[in-house]
Write a protein that holds these residues in place. Sequence first.
Motif, PDB file in Angstrom:
ATOM      1  N   LYS A 183      63.099  31.888  37.717  1.00  0.00           N
ATOM      2  CA  LYS A 183      62.061  31.720  38.640  1.00  0.00           C
ATOM      3  C   LYS A 183      60.855  30.940  38.248  1.00  0.00           C
ATOM      4  CE  LYS A 183      62.518  36.193  40.040  1.00  0.00           C
ATOM      5  NZ  LYS A 183      62.411  37.409  40.684  1.00  0.00           N
ATOM      6  N   PRO A 184      60.291  29.986  38.868  1.00  0.00           N
ATOM      7  CA  PRO A 184      59.354  29.545  38.399  1.00  0.00           C
ATOM      8  C   PRO A 184      57.859  30.072  38.616  1.00  0.00           C
ATOM      9  CG  PRO A 184      59.925  28.517  40.210  1.00  0.00           C
ATOM     10  CD  PRO A 184      60.950  29.679  40.224  1.00  0.00           C
ATOM     11  N   VAL A 185      56.925  30.177  37.545  1.00  0.00           N
ATOM     12  CA  VAL A 185      55.568  30.392  37.644  1.00  0.00           C
ATOM     13  C   VAL A 185      54.638  29.041  37.242  1.00  0.00           C
ATOM     14  CG1 VAL A 185      53.843  32.184  36.747  1.00  0.00           C
ATOM     15  CG2 VAL A 185      56.331  32.868  36.879  1.00  0.00           C
ATOM     16  N   CYS A 186      53.648  28.975  38.173  1.00  0.00           N
ATOM     17  CA  CYS A 186      52.787  28.014  37.993  1.00  0.00           C
ATOM     18  C   CYS A 186      51.234  28.303  37.839  1.00  0.00           C
ATOM     19  CB  CYS A 186      53.101  26.597  39.281  1.00  0.00           C
ATOM     20  SG  CYS A 186      54.707  26.469  39.364  1.00  0.00           S
ATOM     21  N   GLU A 187      50.412  27.240  37.328  1.00  0.00           N
ATOM     22  CA  GLU A 187      49.107  27.586  37.235  1.00  0.00           C
ATOM     23  C   GLU A 187      48.958  28.205  35.826  1.00  0.00           C
ATOM     24  OE1 GLU A 187      46.231  26.620  39.101  1.00  0.00           O
ATOM     25  OE2 GLU A 187      47.968  25.248  39.979  1.00  0.00           O
ATOM     26  N   SER A 188      48.289  27.713  34.961  1.00  0.00           N
ATOM     27  CA  SER A 188      48.166  28.312  33.616  1.00  0.00           C
ATOM     28  C   SER A 188      47.504  29.709  33.429  1.00  0.00           C
ATOM     29  CB  SER A 188      47.301  27.456  32.393  1.00  0.00           C
ATOM     30  OG  SER A 188      45.823  27.307  33.095  1.00  0.00           O
ATOM     31  N   THR A 189      46.351  29.930  34.016  1.00  0.00           N
ATOM     32  CA  THR A 189      46.050  31.355  34.402  1.00  0.00           C
ATOM     33  C   THR A 189      46.968  32.083  34.932  1.00  0.00           C
ATOM     34  OG1 THR A 189      44.933  30.956  36.189  1.00  0.00           O
ATOM     35  CG2 THR A 189      43.492  30.750  34.153  1.00  0.00           C
ATOM     36  N   VAL A 190      47.680  31.946  35.884  1.00  0.00           N
ATOM     37  CA  VAL A 190      48.618  32.741  36.495  1.00  0.00           C
ATOM     38  C   VAL A 190      49.842  32.976  35.537  1.00  0.00           C
ATOM     39  CG1 VAL A 190      50.236  32.928  38.433  1.00  0.00           C
ATOM     40  CG2 VAL A 190      48.189  31.845  38.854  1.00  0.00           C
ATOM     41  N   ILE A 191      50.160  31.770  34.590  1.00  0.00           N
ATOM     42  CA  ILE A 191      51.350  32.229  33.928  1.00  0.00           C
ATOM     43  C   ILE A 191      50.942  33.159  32.724  1.00  0.00           C
ATOM     44  CG2 ILE A 191      52.616  30.888  32.302  1.00  0.00           C
ATOM     45  CD1 ILE A 191      52.394  28.448  33.791  1.00  0.00           C
ATOM     46  N   VAL A 192      49.843  32.839  31.970  1.00  0.00           N
ATOM     47  CA  VAL A 192      49.425  33.759  31.116  1.00  0.00           C
ATOM     48  C   VAL A 192      49.305  35.232  31.375  1.00  0.00           C
ATOM     49  CG1 VAL A 192      47.400  34.418  29.465  1.00  0.00           C
ATOM     50  CG2 VAL A 192      48.104  31.946  29.879  1.00  0.00           C
ATOM     51  N   GLN A 193      48.549  35.586  32.810  1.00  0.00           N
ATOM     52  CA  GLN A 193      48.775  36.883  33.290  1.00  0.00           C
ATOM     53  C   GLN A 193      50.334  37.278  33.596  1.00  0.00           C
ATOM     54  OE1 GLN A 193      45.216  38.330  35.648  1.00  0.00           O
ATOM     55  NE2 GLN A 193      45.330  36.176  36.250  1.00  0.00           N
ATOM     56  N   TYR A 194      51.190  36.574  33.894  1.00  0.00           N
ATOM     57  CA  TYR A 194      52.342  36.882  34.141  1.00  0.00           C
ATOM     58  C   TYR A 194      53.209  37.342  32.823  1.00  0.00           C
ATOM     59  CZ  TYR A 194      57.325  36.758  35.143  1.00  0.00           C
ATOM     60  OH  TYR A 194      58.641  36.930  35.417  1.00  0.00           O
ATOM     61  N   ILE A 195      52.751  36.445  32.092  1.00  0.00           N
ATOM     62  CA  ILE A 195      53.496  36.667  30.665  1.00  0.00           C
ATOM     63  C   ILE A 195      53.091  37.983  30.159  1.00  0.00           C
ATOM     64  CG2 ILE A 195      53.443  35.976  28.263  1.00  0.00           C
ATOM     65  CD1 ILE A 195      53.494  33.056  29.254  1.00  0.00           C
ATOM     66  N   ASP A 196      51.903  38.472  30.247  1.00  0.00           N
ATOM     67  CA  ASP A 196      51.448  39.709  29.812  1.00  0.00           C
ATOM     68  C   ASP A 196      51.878  40.789  30.880  1.00  0.00           C
ATOM     69  OD1 ASP A 196      48.183  41.315  29.780  1.00  0.00           O
ATOM     70  OD2 ASP A 196      49.662  40.969  28.104  1.00  0.00           O
ATOM     71  N   GLU A 197      52.206  40.812  31.903  1.00  0.00           N
ATOM     72  CA  GLU A 197      52.678  41.752  32.800  1.00  0.00           C
ATOM     73  C   GLU A 197      54.180  42.059  32.746  1.00  0.00           C
ATOM     74  OE1 GLU A 197      50.921  41.065  36.545  1.00  0.00           O
ATOM     75  OE2 GLU A 197      48.859  41.575  36.140  1.00  0.00           O
ATOM     76  N   ALA A 198      54.892  40.706  32.802  1.00  0.00           N
ATOM     77  CA  ALA A 198      56.138  41.104  32.772  1.00  0.00           C
ATOM     78  C   ALA A 198      56.817  41.280  31.353  1.00  0.00           C
ATOM     79  CB  ALA A 198      56.911  39.409  33.175  1.00  0.00           C
ATOM     80  N   PHE A 199      56.102  41.138  30.419  1.00  0.00           N
ATOM     81  CA  PHE A 199      56.588  41.426  29.096  1.00  0.00           C
ATOM     82  C   PHE A 199      55.285  42.506  28.445  1.00  0.00           C
ATOM     83  CE2 PHE A 199      59.903  38.589  28.731  1.00  0.00           C
ATOM     84  CZ  PHE A 199      59.501  37.473  29.359  1.00  0.00           C
ATOM     85  N   ALA A 200      55.060  43.434  29.405  1.00  0.00           N
ATOM     86  CA  ALA A 200      54.026  44.560  29.004  1.00  0.00           C
ATOM     87  C   ALA A 200      54.287  45.268  27.702  1.00  0.00           C
ATOM     88  CB  ALA A 200      53.915  45.396  30.112  1.00  0.00           C
TER      89      ALA A 200
END
Lengths: 246, 235
Positions: free
Chosen positions: B64-81
């Motif tokens: 599943k793709p995630v786009c936009e750098s700030t969105v990606i960084v927050q996603y990485i933080d939340e998905a791999f909390a």
Amino acid sequence: MMKRNLTTHHSATLSAMERQEEDEDRVKLFGFWSSPYVYKVEWALRIKGIQYDYIEENLENKSDQLLEYNPVHKKVPVLIYQGKPIAESEVILEFIDEAWKHHGDRILPEDPYDRAMARFWVRFGKDTLSPPIWKWFTTQGQEQEAAYAAAVEQLQILEKELDGKRFFAGEKMGLVDLSLGPFSYIIPIYEEITGVKLIKEEKLPSLLAWMDNFLNSSIVREHLPPMDKLKLRCQAIREAFLKNTN
Amino acid sequence: MAGAEDLKLLGMWASPFVLRAKLALSLKGLNYEYVEEDLKNKSELLLKSNPVHNKVPVLIHNGKPVCESTVIVQYIDEAFAGTGLSLLPSDPYERALARFWAAYIDDKLLPSWTKTSRGSTEEERAEGKEQSAVAVENLEGALRECSKGKPFFGGDNPGYVDVILGGLLGWVRASEELYGINPFDPAKTPLLAAWAERFGALEAVDPVIPEVNKLVEVAKMMQAKLAAEAAGASN
């Protein structure tokens, strides 16, 4: 029933310290009557059922308080929580969702991927959709035509994302709905002033329905800017821009 | 811990936005597959994963793709909390502050730098320079406020703002050679200058930042190309 409490306080019976504590605990919002960013925050506070004091700013003569609370941008909205300021509407919306996590409905979904999608579409609204719509409204001739085409293109992308859902977030409104929400009344105003339809039923039926769902929702319909006044303001803005470019 | 096949990053080596994603992944100790895109000949995967913008970075997690750098960084933080560092703090107000400054970097700092180096008129470039000076001054204040005397925006450890600003480090370093300007002048913004050194030297960061001489080379090629186009256009 949500109501804004205008500026200062009532209780003469409280001691000065109690009054200061109570004062610091009250949520405050600095705003301006026509700012869509302010409305987004107010709708979010209503979703959460949070009482707040509203302070109307004169943007041509900003208060010392506003300048102190938002020295970097000097703009509204600014939310004050326990005496501390939060600025930038997108930041405030996420803050409201987190500070009052267990009050009312969630504004952002729980799942990290869904949250990422919501944030993506908020950015899309801000970076990709807003500029051509603004340009369309503030220009004429060929420049306006090009902006119109660009705006329609982006709206079609949004239409596809919405895909017949009641709201972008599903059955209930969420972050993306709040973020794009002001378009539901601003675009019709722009259409009336320019005499051109941007959101046509044949091409953007889901968006048209969404605008209706949004405006008629219990949260939004009880709190909208004064439309006649807003229309006049938008008209003046368009005229000022056209004058400047010639 | 996620296997390399779970995470894929589509990127371009010189992009500061891609670097943000790499920094987040590296700081959290996550394995991933990196795919270098030729932006003049974008892959099917990129076009399919980011149909709206066709841009990098794109993070693909379990397909599943995630786009936009700030969105990606927050996603990485939340998905791999549970994994590695927490990039955002837990307190809602502190989180709001971090998001505020991240937005500031993209809305004010970056455009002012772009205006300074790529403004089409001298007036525009001068305006950019003025705006840049204000922006870095504000960021210096932000670092003071957020770090509270500690090494990073995130405190003892790097956090969200460190990553968002850190993505620009390659170009910050190249800027001195290209334009004779250090955007984080130690005389004017001592905290930022020290932060840049410190953040850049981190074990998780140093190997990930693109080489300055390669960035300089790319920039010079770009400048030459633009100059040739301008000369060609005026003939």
